[in-house]
Design an enzyme around this catalytic site. Sequence first.
Site, short mmCIF file in Angstrom:
data_model
loop_
_atom_site.label_atom_id
_atom_site.label_comp_id
_atom_site.label_asym_id
_atom_site.label_seq_id
_atom_site.Cartn_x
_atom_site.Cartn_y
_atom_site.Cartn_z
CB SER A 8 27.60 -18.34 12.86
OG SER A 8 28.60 -17.53 12.44
CG HIS A 33 24.28 -15.80 11.58
ND1 HIS A 33 23.33 -14.98 11.79
CD2 HIS A 33 25.47 -15.17 12.35
CE1 HIS A 33 23.68 -14.16 12.63
NE2 HIS A 33 25.00 -14.07 12.89
CG ASP A 35 28.64 -13.66 12.68
OD1 ASP A 35 27.70 -12.74 13.08
OD2 ASP A 35 28.74 -14.78 13.04
CG MET A 37 32.77 -9.21 12.70
SD MET A 37 33.72 -10.21 13.51
CE MET A 37 32.71 -11.49 14.04
CG HIS A 66 25.12 -10.03 13.00
ND1 HIS A 66 25.52 -10.86 13.90
CD2 HIS A 66 24.94 -9.07 13.48
CE1 HIS A 66 25.68 -10.15 14.91
NE2 HIS A 66 25.60 -8.94 14.89
CG MET A 68 28.46 -7.68 14.19
SD MET A 68 29.46 -8.88 15.03
CE MET A 68 28.94 -9.91 13.48
CG MET A 137 25.10 -9.23 19.88
SD MET A 137 25.36 -10.29 18.50
CE MET A 137 26.68 -11.32 19.16
CG ASP A 175 25.01 -14.30 17.08
OD1 ASP A 175 25.75 -15.20 17.15
OD2 ASP A 175 24.84 -13.60 16.06
N GLY A 176 25.66 -16.06 19.90
CA GLY A 176 26.70 -16.04 20.71
C GLY A 176 26.54 -17.21 21.99
C1 DX5 Z 1 29.84 -13.03 17.17
C2 DX5 Z 1 28.92 -13.50 16.04
C3 DX5 Z 1 28.39 -14.63 16.17
C4 DX5 Z 1 29.53 -15.98 16.37
C5 DX5 Z 1 28.91 -17.04 17.22
O1 DX5 Z 1 30.30 -11.76 16.97
O2 DX5 Z 1 28.01 -12.66 15.90
O3 DX5 Z 1 27.42 -14.87 15.26
O4 DX5 Z 1 29.88 -16.55 15.02
O5 DX5 Z 1 29.75 -17.68 17.52
P1 DX5 Z 1 29.75 -18.97 18.77
O6 DX5 Z 1 28.34 -19.62 18.40
O7 DX5 Z 1 30.98 -19.69 18.23
O8 DX5 Z 1 29.49 -18.30 20.04
ZN ZN Z 2 26.31 -13.12 14.35
#
Ligand code: DX5
Ligand code: ZN
Length: 216
Positions: A8, A33, A35, A37, A66, A68, A137, A175-176
Amino acid sequence: MKRLVAPSILSANFNRLGEAIQMINQSEADFIHFDVMDGVFVPNISFGIPVIKDVKKIAEKPLDVHLMIVNPDKFIVPFAEAGASFLTVHYETCAHLHRTIQSIKEQGVKASVCLNPHTPVALLEDIISELDMVLLMSVNPGFGGQKFIENTYKKVVQLKELIEKNNPECLIEVDGGVNYQTGKKLFEAGANVLVAGSFVFASENPEETIRNLKLL
Ligand code: DX5
Ligand code: ZN
Protein backbone atom coordinates in the site's frame (compact mmCIF):
# COMPACT_ATOMS: atom_id res chain seq x y z
CA MET A 1 -3.50 -21.68 -3.17
CA LYS A 2 -2.59 -18.19 -4.34
CA ARG A 3 -0.35 -16.15 -2.02
CA LEU A 4 -0.12 -12.61 -3.27
CA VAL A 5 1.18 -9.33 -1.83
CA ALA A 6 -0.10 -5.82 -2.47
CA PRO A 7 2.08 -3.03 -1.02
CA SER A 8 0.00 0.00 0.00
CA ILE A 9 1.58 3.25 -1.15
CA LEU A 10 -0.20 5.10 1.67
CA SER A 11 2.98 4.53 3.68
CA ALA A 12 5.36 5.57 0.88
CA ASN A 13 7.25 8.88 0.95
CA PHE A 14 5.15 11.00 -1.45
CA ASN A 15 8.19 13.16 -2.16
CA ARG A 16 9.57 10.12 -3.87
CA LEU A 17 6.48 8.35 -5.11
CA GLY A 18 8.07 7.49 -8.46
CA GLU A 19 10.90 5.65 -6.70
CA ALA A 20 8.37 3.72 -4.59
CA ILE A 21 6.57 2.61 -7.75
CA GLN A 22 9.86 1.57 -9.39
CA MET A 23 10.69 -0.45 -6.27
CA ILE A 24 7.31 -2.20 -6.50
CA ASN A 25 7.82 -2.78 -10.24
CA GLN A 26 11.12 -4.52 -9.56
CA SER A 27 9.80 -6.49 -6.61
CA GLU A 28 7.73 -9.67 -6.51
CA ALA A 29 4.62 -7.67 -5.53
CA ASP A 30 1.48 -8.75 -7.34
CA PHE A 31 -0.59 -5.53 -7.15
CA ILE A 32 -0.12 -1.90 -6.07
CA HIS A 33 -2.70 -1.02 -3.40
CA PHE A 34 -4.19 2.52 -3.36
CA ASP A 35 -6.06 3.80 -0.29
CA VAL A 36 -8.48 6.48 -1.42
CA MET A 37 -10.01 8.35 1.56
CA ASP A 38 -12.60 11.11 1.50
CA GLY A 39 -12.61 12.47 5.05
CA VAL A 40 -16.31 11.50 5.32
CA PHE A 41 -16.49 7.72 5.37
CA VAL A 42 -13.14 7.62 7.16
CA PRO A 43 -11.51 10.27 9.38
CA ASN A 44 -8.66 10.99 6.97
CA ILE A 45 -8.06 12.30 3.44
CA SER A 46 -5.43 10.73 1.17
CA PHE A 47 -5.25 11.00 -2.63
CA GLY A 48 -7.46 10.34 -5.63
CA ILE A 49 -7.85 10.08 -9.38
CA PRO A 50 -4.97 12.31 -10.63
CA VAL A 51 -2.39 10.42 -8.55
CA ILE A 52 -3.65 7.04 -9.75
CA LYS A 53 -3.65 8.23 -13.37
CA ASP A 54 0.00 9.33 -13.16
CA VAL A 55 1.13 6.19 -11.33
CA LYS A 56 -0.59 4.09 -14.01
CA LYS A 57 1.82 5.55 -16.60
CA ILE A 58 4.83 3.95 -14.91
CA ALA A 59 3.26 1.00 -13.04
CA GLU A 60 4.06 -2.51 -14.22
CA LYS A 61 1.66 -4.19 -11.76
CA PRO A 62 -2.15 -4.13 -11.67
CA LEU A 63 -3.64 -1.26 -9.65
CA ASP A 64 -5.76 -2.42 -6.69
CA VAL A 65 -7.89 0.58 -5.71
CA HIS A 66 -9.57 0.59 -2.28
CA LEU A 67 -12.31 3.24 -2.14
CA MET A 68 -12.97 4.46 1.39
CA ILE A 69 -15.50 7.00 0.14
CA VAL A 70 -19.23 7.62 0.35
CA ASN A 71 -21.22 7.39 -2.91
CA PRO A 72 -18.60 5.30 -4.72
CA ASP A 73 -21.01 4.85 -7.67
CA LYS A 74 -20.30 8.43 -8.73
CA PHE A 75 -16.63 7.66 -9.26
CA ILE A 76 -16.54 4.18 -10.80
CA VAL A 77 -16.01 5.45 -14.36
CA PRO A 78 -13.21 7.95 -13.52
CA PHE A 79 -11.34 5.37 -11.42
CA ALA A 80 -11.73 2.79 -14.18
CA GLU A 81 -10.43 5.30 -16.72
CA ALA A 82 -7.53 6.18 -14.42
CA GLY A 83 -6.37 2.57 -14.74
CA ALA A 84 -7.79 0.52 -11.85
CA SER A 85 -7.63 -3.25 -12.37
CA PHE A 86 -9.54 -3.94 -9.14
CA LEU A 87 -12.07 -1.57 -7.59
CA THR A 88 -13.06 -2.25 -3.99
CA VAL A 89 -16.11 -0.57 -2.47
CA HIS A 90 -17.11 -0.78 1.17
CA TYR A 91 -20.22 -2.79 2.02
CA GLU A 92 -21.05 -0.04 4.52
CA THR A 93 -21.27 2.64 1.80
CA CYS A 94 -23.47 0.84 -0.75
CA ALA A 95 -27.26 0.79 -0.43
CA HIS A 96 -27.55 -1.01 -3.79
CA LEU A 97 -24.45 -3.15 -3.74
CA HIS A 98 -25.55 -5.48 -6.55
CA ARG A 99 -25.96 -2.52 -8.89
CA THR A 100 -22.60 -1.07 -7.85
CA ILE A 101 -20.86 -4.38 -8.57
CA GLN A 102 -22.47 -4.61 -12.01
CA SER A 103 -21.34 -1.03 -12.80
CA ILE A 104 -17.74 -1.90 -11.91
CA LYS A 105 -17.80 -5.00 -14.11
CA GLU A 106 -19.33 -3.06 -17.00
CA GLN A 107 -16.14 -1.00 -17.02
CA GLY A 108 -14.09 -4.19 -17.47
CA VAL A 109 -12.70 -3.84 -13.94
CA LYS A 110 -12.57 -6.61 -11.32
CA ALA A 111 -15.13 -6.03 -8.57
CA SER A 112 -14.42 -6.34 -4.88
CA VAL A 113 -16.27 -5.59 -1.63
CA CYS A 114 -14.64 -4.59 1.64
CA LEU A 115 -15.97 -5.34 5.12
CA ASN A 116 -15.11 -3.21 8.13
CA PRO A 117 -14.01 -5.12 11.24
CA HIS A 118 -17.55 -5.04 12.70
CA THR A 119 -19.36 -6.17 9.54
CA PRO A 120 -20.20 -9.90 9.47
CA VAL A 121 -19.02 -12.09 6.58
CA ALA A 122 -22.50 -13.67 6.39
CA LEU A 123 -23.85 -10.43 4.87
CA LEU A 124 -22.06 -11.35 1.64
CA GLU A 125 -24.02 -14.57 1.11
CA ASP A 126 -26.25 -13.17 -1.65
CA ILE A 127 -23.53 -11.26 -3.53
CA ILE A 128 -20.48 -13.53 -3.22
CA SER A 129 -21.08 -15.27 -6.57
CA GLU A 130 -20.70 -11.89 -8.32
CA LEU A 131 -17.37 -10.93 -6.77
CA ASP A 132 -13.76 -11.24 -7.94
CA MET A 133 -12.37 -10.42 -4.50
CA VAL A 134 -13.41 -9.69 -0.91
CA LEU A 135 -11.29 -7.36 1.21
CA LEU A 136 -11.42 -7.87 4.96
CA MET A 137 -10.32 -4.88 7.04
CA SER A 138 -8.15 -6.02 9.92
CA VAL A 139 -7.99 -2.46 11.35
CA ASN A 140 -10.53 0.35 11.32
CA PRO A 141 -9.93 2.04 7.97
CA GLY A 142 -8.37 5.50 7.78
CA PHE A 143 -4.74 5.15 8.80
CA GLY A 144 -1.68 3.04 8.21
CA GLY A 145 0.36 1.59 11.05
CA GLN A 146 -2.48 0.40 13.31
CA LYS A 147 -2.65 -2.75 15.40
CA PHE A 148 -4.09 -5.89 13.80
CA ILE A 149 -7.53 -6.99 15.07
CA GLU A 150 -7.29 -10.69 16.01
CA ASN A 151 -10.94 -11.46 15.18
CA THR A 152 -9.96 -11.22 11.49
CA TYR A 153 -8.58 -14.79 11.40
CA LYS A 154 -12.04 -16.14 12.20
CA LYS A 155 -13.53 -14.00 9.45
CA VAL A 156 -11.02 -15.33 6.90
CA VAL A 157 -12.05 -18.90 7.77
CA GLN A 158 -15.77 -18.04 7.49
CA LEU A 159 -15.21 -16.26 4.18
CA LYS A 160 -13.18 -19.14 2.78
CA GLU A 161 -16.06 -21.49 3.53
CA LEU A 162 -18.56 -19.18 1.82
CA ILE A 163 -16.27 -18.81 -1.22
CA GLU A 164 -15.59 -22.52 -1.58
CA LYS A 165 -19.32 -23.20 -1.69
CA ASN A 166 -20.29 -20.40 -4.06
CA ASN A 167 -17.39 -18.93 -6.04
CA PRO A 168 -14.03 -20.71 -5.64
CA GLU A 169 -12.21 -18.21 -7.91
CA CYS A 170 -12.93 -15.26 -5.61
CA LEU A 171 -9.82 -13.92 -3.83
CA ILE A 172 -9.59 -13.11 -0.10
CA GLU A 173 -7.56 -9.98 0.62
CA VAL A 174 -6.72 -8.68 4.10
CA ASP A 175 -5.74 -5.09 4.89
CA GLY A 176 -4.24 -3.55 8.02
CA GLY A 177 -1.53 -4.47 10.52
CA VAL A 178 0.04 -7.10 8.27
CA ASN A 179 3.55 -8.21 9.26
CA TYR A 180 5.38 -11.55 9.20
CA GLN A 181 3.45 -12.91 12.21
CA THR A 182 -0.06 -11.84 11.24
CA GLY A 183 0.65 -12.50 7.55
CA LYS A 184 1.68 -16.11 8.17
CA LYS A 185 -1.48 -16.82 10.17
CA LEU A 186 -3.64 -15.11 7.55
CA PHE A 187 -2.23 -17.24 4.73
CA GLU A 188 -2.73 -20.34 6.88
CA ALA A 189 -6.35 -19.33 7.53
CA GLY A 190 -6.98 -19.06 3.77
CA ALA A 191 -6.16 -15.48 2.74
CA ASN A 192 -4.83 -15.00 -0.80
CA VAL A 193 -3.71 -11.36 -0.87
CA LEU A 194 -1.93 -9.47 1.91
CA VAL A 195 -1.98 -5.67 1.81
CA ALA A 196 1.03 -4.25 3.61
CA GLY A 197 1.81 -0.57 4.05
CA SER A 198 3.99 0.48 6.97
CA PHE A 199 5.58 -2.96 7.34
CA VAL A 200 6.97 -2.75 3.80
CA PHE A 201 7.84 0.93 3.61
CA ALA A 202 9.34 1.25 7.10
CA SER A 203 11.55 -1.77 6.54
CA GLU A 204 15.20 -1.41 5.62
CA ASN A 205 14.80 -3.34 2.40
CA PRO A 206 11.21 -3.08 1.12
CA GLU A 207 11.84 -5.36 -1.86
CA GLU A 208 13.11 -8.11 0.39
CA THR A 209 10.20 -7.62 2.80
CA ILE A 210 7.76 -8.12 -0.08
CA ARG A 211 9.60 -11.29 -1.13
CA ASN A 212 9.58 -12.61 2.44
CA LEU A 213 5.86 -11.93 2.85
CA LYS A 214 5.14 -14.04 -0.23
CA LEU A 215 7.15 -16.92 1.20
CA LEU A 216 5.46 -17.02 4.61
C1 DX5 B 1 -6.13 1.58 6.11
C2 DX5 B 1 -5.75 1.20 4.70
C3 DX5 B 1 -4.62 0.26 4.59
C4 DX5 B 1 -3.32 0.76 5.15
C5 DX5 B 1 -2.61 -0.42 5.74
O1 DX5 B 1 -7.22 2.42 6.06
O2 DX5 B 1 -6.85 0.61 4.03
O3 DX5 B 1 -4.42 -0.20 3.26
O4 DX5 B 1 -2.50 1.39 4.21
O5 DX5 B 1 -1.53 0.06 6.44
P1 DX5 B 1 -0.67 -0.86 7.39
O6 DX5 B 1 -0.17 -2.00 6.55
O7 DX5 B 1 0.41 0.08 7.82
O8 DX5 B 1 -1.56 -1.30 8.51
ZN1 ZN C 1 -6.49 -0.42 1.89
